[in-house]
Design an enzyme around this catalytic site. Structure first.
Site: not given
Length: 297
Positions: A94, A170, A238
């Site tokens: 990701s 995502k 993150k």
């Protein structure tokens, strides 16, 4: 098929195990040697470098923590980009969409290989069960060719558009997941402080509008003794930082995601970053009025 795999973390190990059980020949490389012994015993073949992996396998999958790790593995010394036989790179990491597009162009110029960004959702449980959801960006024909292989650990592969589209999707997923986990944590504490059995919230709300996979997973995790981390708070933070950066670049207003990000950042600053995402609840357990560090469970 013969497939290379880089990144044997919480997600990578069960994904490789699923590939092996499906009968694929899997070659692996990992930065740290810790997971290699067990995965080798399961039938994987260990490589000394990403470049060697790319020389052995025309198709290589990555499952790494962030863009810096992806850059190092692909373009660093003995990186995948130096392997002339590499044809398709499937990135399950990701990372920001802009960097994905940059990496894809750089790899194409280096050796003509195609980049498919294919981040996953479903956690370690989904990886082990083979029920991950994969959202893919890149050439449609590359996604179609890769789908039979990806179904070793996924129940759904959705092509979302050109390179970077999978990463954007995502980020949408993580926006919903992180905000929902925060709302569940607040609800559990609200019930507990009111003297209601918070452990029964998922049962009580089943079938109603608040019911969801996350509710059924996270109420037990938040009301029972913590287990091993499946997705850490720092990993969620993150991704929320990446959401914020994309929203800022596009001018997209995202006040809920911004508020959730502050909760995850505060939890990380309190030393909870390596804990499972369910432990966001400890941020509220330590609110004024409770002795610092008290766990009322």
């Amino acid at each position: 098929m013969k497939i290379g795999f880089c990144g044997l973390g919480r997600m990578g190990v069960p994904m490789v195990n699923r590939l092996l059980r499906a009968g694929h020949e899997v070659h692996v490389w990992n930065r740290s040697p810790g997971p290699l012994r067990d995965i080798q015993a399961a039938g994987a073949r260990v490589c000394a470098s990403p470049r060697e992996l790319g020389e052995r396998c025309a198709w290589v999958a990555l499952c790494l923590f962030d863009a810096d790790a992806v850059r190092d593995v692909v373009f660093g010394a003995d990186g995948l980009a130096q392997a002339g036989s590499l044809e398709l790179l499937i990135d399950h990491s990701s990372i920001p969409p802009a960097e994905t597009r940059e990496f894809a162009g750089r790899l194409a110029r280096a050796n003509g290989a195609v980049w498919l960004d294919a981040p996953v959702s479903g956690g370690t449980g989904g990886a082990a069960a083979g029920t991950l959801a994969i959202m893919a960006g890149g050439p449609a024909d590359a996604c179609a060719r890769a789908t039979p292989l990806l179904m070793a650990y996924a129940s759904r592969v959705t092509h979302m558009g050109p390179v970077g589209s999978g990463q954007v999707t995502k980020l949408c997923n993580q926006t919903i997941v992180t905000a929902t986990i925060a709302a569940i944590a607040e609800s559990v504490v609200l019930a507990r402080d009111a003297g209601v059995d918070a452990a029964r919230l998922d049962e009580a709300l089943a079938g109603g509008w608040a019911d969801s996979t996350l509710l059924r997973i996270f109420v037990p995790r938040m009301t029972q003794a913590p287990g091993p981390a499946q997705a850490t708070l720092d990993t969620m933070l993150k991704d929320l930082d990446t959401v914020a950066a994309l929203a800022r670049a596009q001018g997209t207003a995202m006040p809920v995601a911004a508020a959730a990000g502050q909760s995850y950042r505060l939890a990380s600053r309190q030393g909870l970053g390596a804990q499972d995402a369910s432990q966001l609840i400890r941020l509220y357990d330590r609110a004024p009025g409770r002795p610092d560090g008290e766990d009322p469970r």
